[in-house]
Design a protein around this motif. Structure first.
Motif, PDB file in Angstrom:
ATOM      1  N   TRP A 184     -32.503 -45.361  62.722  1.00 12.49           N
ATOM      2  CA  TRP A 184     -31.854 -44.054  62.856  1.00 12.49           C
ATOM      3  C   TRP A 184     -31.482 -43.497  61.484  1.00 12.49           C
ATOM      4  O   TRP A 184     -31.636 -42.301  61.229  1.00 12.49           O
ATOM      5  CB  TRP A 184     -30.629 -44.166  63.747  1.00 12.49           C
ATOM      6  CG  TRP A 184     -29.854 -42.880  63.828  1.00 12.49           C
ATOM      7  CD1 TRP A 184     -28.580 -42.659  63.415  1.00 12.49           C
ATOM      8  CD2 TRP A 184     -30.322 -41.624  64.343  1.00 12.49           C
ATOM      9  NE1 TRP A 184     -28.214 -41.352  63.645  1.00 12.49           N
ATOM     10  CE2 TRP A 184     -29.264 -40.688  64.211  1.00 12.49           C
ATOM     11  CE3 TRP A 184     -31.535 -41.203  64.901  1.00 12.49           C
ATOM     12  CZ2 TRP A 184     -29.379 -39.366  64.617  1.00 12.49           C
ATOM     13  CZ3 TRP A 184     -31.652 -39.876  65.300  1.00 12.49           C
ATOM     14  CH2 TRP A 184     -30.584 -38.976  65.158  1.00 12.49           C
ATOM     15  N   TRP A 216     -32.744 -46.836  69.337  1.00 12.77           N
ATOM     16  CA  TRP A 216     -33.720 -46.193  68.438  1.00 12.77           C
ATOM     17  C   TRP A 216     -34.477 -47.272  67.671  1.00 12.77           C
ATOM     18  O   TRP A 216     -33.874 -48.199  67.134  1.00 12.77           O
ATOM     19  CB  TRP A 216     -33.000 -45.248  67.494  1.00 12.77           C
ATOM     20  CG  TRP A 216     -33.899 -44.261  66.823  1.00 12.77           C
ATOM     21  CD1 TRP A 216     -34.296 -44.271  65.531  1.00 12.77           C
ATOM     22  CD2 TRP A 216     -34.505 -43.109  67.420  1.00 12.77           C
ATOM     23  NE1 TRP A 216     -35.123 -43.201  65.278  1.00 12.77           N
ATOM     24  CE2 TRP A 216     -35.269 -42.467  66.423  1.00 12.77           C
ATOM     25  CE3 TRP A 216     -34.490 -42.571  68.704  1.00 12.77           C
ATOM     26  CZ2 TRP A 216     -35.992 -41.305  66.666  1.00 12.77           C
ATOM     27  CZ3 TRP A 216     -35.209 -41.406  68.946  1.00 12.77           C
ATOM     28  CH2 TRP A 216     -35.944 -40.795  67.936  1.00 12.77           C
ATOM     29  N   LYS A 235     -32.548 -39.642  60.412  1.00 18.02           N
ATOM     30  CA  LYS A 235     -31.561 -38.554  60.363  1.00 18.02           C
ATOM     31  C   LYS A 235     -31.931 -37.398  59.423  1.00 18.02           C
ATOM     32  O   LYS A 235     -31.672 -36.239  59.761  1.00 18.02           O
ATOM     33  CB  LYS A 235     -30.187 -39.101  59.994  1.00 18.02           C
ATOM     34  CG  LYS A 235     -29.502 -39.843  61.117  1.00 18.02           C
ATOM     35  CD  LYS A 235     -28.096 -40.299  60.732  1.00 18.02           C
ATOM     36  CE  LYS A 235     -27.147 -39.150  60.607  1.00 18.02           C
ATOM     37  NZ  LYS A 235     -25.729 -39.589  60.505  1.00 18.02           N
TER      38      LYS A 235
END
Length: 490
Positions: free
Chosen positions: A55, A22, A59
């Protein structure tokens, strides 16, 4: 509307993420989709969860769906993570309906004109030269076309990697062929909708190396072809994006504007492992609600930001700031070091005409605040006050931040504030003073004294090793703690 506004992403179907973890590019693409499409929810399917700063920043925007990716379909083996993701997306669309996007699809505008069709795909190449790709799929729940497509995996022969003959047969060529057989079940958009520029090298350069504009007036989105462009995007930082004048950089800049230049860089960057450790500590603090939970906020900064304690502070600071504004003769620039959940800052700014910059080292907290509270007078910035240069301002507020840091970290912050005339520090102190002055501690969610018994020592800035001049502005009393605010002469 036949297609619900549910976004679907598939990622992490292999433990190594296919060598493409990511990244800034993925974060920017997902944020563009949320901003332009305005979905009801974002479902993020993964077997292996990403683990990095990008990430952590992502989230809060997604609903995580941990799965075990299929290893076969109708008895046919799925050797590749890419083919596992192909199945996951079709199953998700049959069950829920919505909009599937590959994580490297940048969205330019809303998809509202497409939501009335049962299923939508786009041509890959002019006149479907290569087929109809599956990086963008819109479908109603139980789509007949998607169900037919999945059924055809009974004869799947995709192989292990992209060098094999039938690699893209079921994902690109097959749906194009099926669209000719069942035209009433599928709407096919021309290549400009999702897949222009293409994956050929001159087009990759056009996206990532050129400032020759790409006309997106007929495009809903642009596939960025990470399998071909990864070498150009894998290590990008916000600072690099800001320094570039390319098509991708122009698209990406609004989504990284609030981030430090080296956000997401390798640990050899800004402050190395020390910075990343501090960030991780306070990310976990919020994730695990170590400062409590009010049942409403995703991020809760503790009871010191609520109730009478907060009200006493706010009234005192409003008086101080009004006096300073008259003295300076213009609206102030207020820098809040450790803004937390913005509960205090929000109440201040509701009563003030000034500019406010809220700073915190937890990226997802800043992103959360920025998405909800930013305005022409209020902005937020990811900032590690120990390691980073502080924004320029007229007033600096440091509220219950120092108590969580070591003595050396506190000294690094106060050193940066030494040239600032208007610094206000708020700290908690025990009811019963006990033990040596300014006991040291590592950075953590805990403070120096035992808040359960009300015994110990707080951060005493007028004592060694700081020895600063302080003037009490206000204090609020709790059963086992006194919260004091000082104007600090550095």
């Amino acid at each position: 509307m036949r297609v619900p506004k549910i976004l679907h992403y598939c990622f992490g179907m292999a433990e190594d993420f296919g060598g493409k973890p990511w990244s800034l590019m993925h974060y920017v693409c997902l944020r563009s989709a949320i901003e332009k499409i305005n979905p009801e929810t974002v479902m993020f399917f993964y077997e292996h969860e990403p683990r990095n700063e990008w990430w952590s920043l992502t989230k809060p925007f997604v609903t995580e769906v941990r799965i075990e990716a299929p290893r076969e379909i109708f008895g046919r083996p799925l050797h590749s993570a890419a083919h596992r993701a192909d199945i996951v997306r079709l199953l998700a669309l049959i069950k829920h309906g919505g909009i599937y996007l590959d994580a490297d699809v940048f969205v330019h505008r809303d998809f509202d004109p497409l939501l009335g069709y049962p299923t939508v795909l786009g041509e890959e190449g002019p006149d479907g030269q290569f087929g109809t790709a599956n990086a963008v799929i819109l479908a109603e729940p139980g789509s007949t076309f998607i169900a037919r497509w999945l059924e055809q995996y009974k004869w799947f022969r995709g192989g292990r990697d992209h060098t094999e003959l039938f690699w893209s047969e079921h994902s690109v060529q097959l749906p194009f062929f099926m669209s000719r057989l069942f035209p009433d079940e599928i709407t096919i958009l021309n290549h400009l909708a999702f897949y222009w520029p293409l994956w050929v090298e001159p087009h990759i350069d056009w996206i990532f190396r050129s400032n020759n504009p790409i006309d997106t007036t007929q495009s809903f989105a642009t596939h960025l072809w990470e399998s071909k462009s990864w070498s150009l995007i894998k290590d990008l930082t916000p600072g690099q994006v800001r320094s570039m004048d390319t098509n991708f950089a122009r698209w990406a800049k609004p989504y990284v504007a609030h981030l430090p230049d080296d956000f997401g860089a390798a640990p050899s960057g800004r402050s190395g492992t020390e910075h990343h450790l501090r960030t991780s500590i306070f990310q976990q603090t919020y994730a695990q609600n170590r400062w409590g939970n009010d049942g409403q906020s995703r991020f809760f900064s503790g009871i010191g930001s609520r109730g009478d304690v907060a009200d006493i502070y706010i009234q005192a600071m409003l008086a101080e700031l009004s006096h300073l504004r008259l003295k300076i003769g213009r609206p102030l620039v207020i820098v809040d070091i450790g803004c937390g959940d913005f509960a205090i800052g929000q109440k201040l700014m509701q009563a003030l005409p000034d500019q406010y910059i809220g700073c915190d080292l937890v990226p997802e907290l800043i992103e959360y605040n920025a998405s909800r509270y930013s305005s022409d007078r209020v902005s937020f910035k990811v900032l590690d006050a120990v390691a980073d240069e502080l924004p320029r301002g007229d007033v600096y507020l440091v509220r219950q931040v120092l108590q969580h840091l070591s003595n050396s970290e506190i000294q690094r912050i106060t050193g940066k504030l030494s040239s600032c005339q208007n610094v206000y520090v708020t700290e908690g102190y025990p009811r019963e003073v006990l033990g040596p002055v300014n006991p040291d501690k590592p950075a953590s969610h805990e403070i120096r004294f035992d808040w359960r018994t009300g015994q110990g020592r707080g951060v005493e800035l007028d004592q060694a090793p700081y020895s600063l001049n302080v003037r009490l502005i206000c204090q609020a009393e709790l059963p086992k703690e006194i919260i004091r605010t000082f104007r600090v002469g550095l």
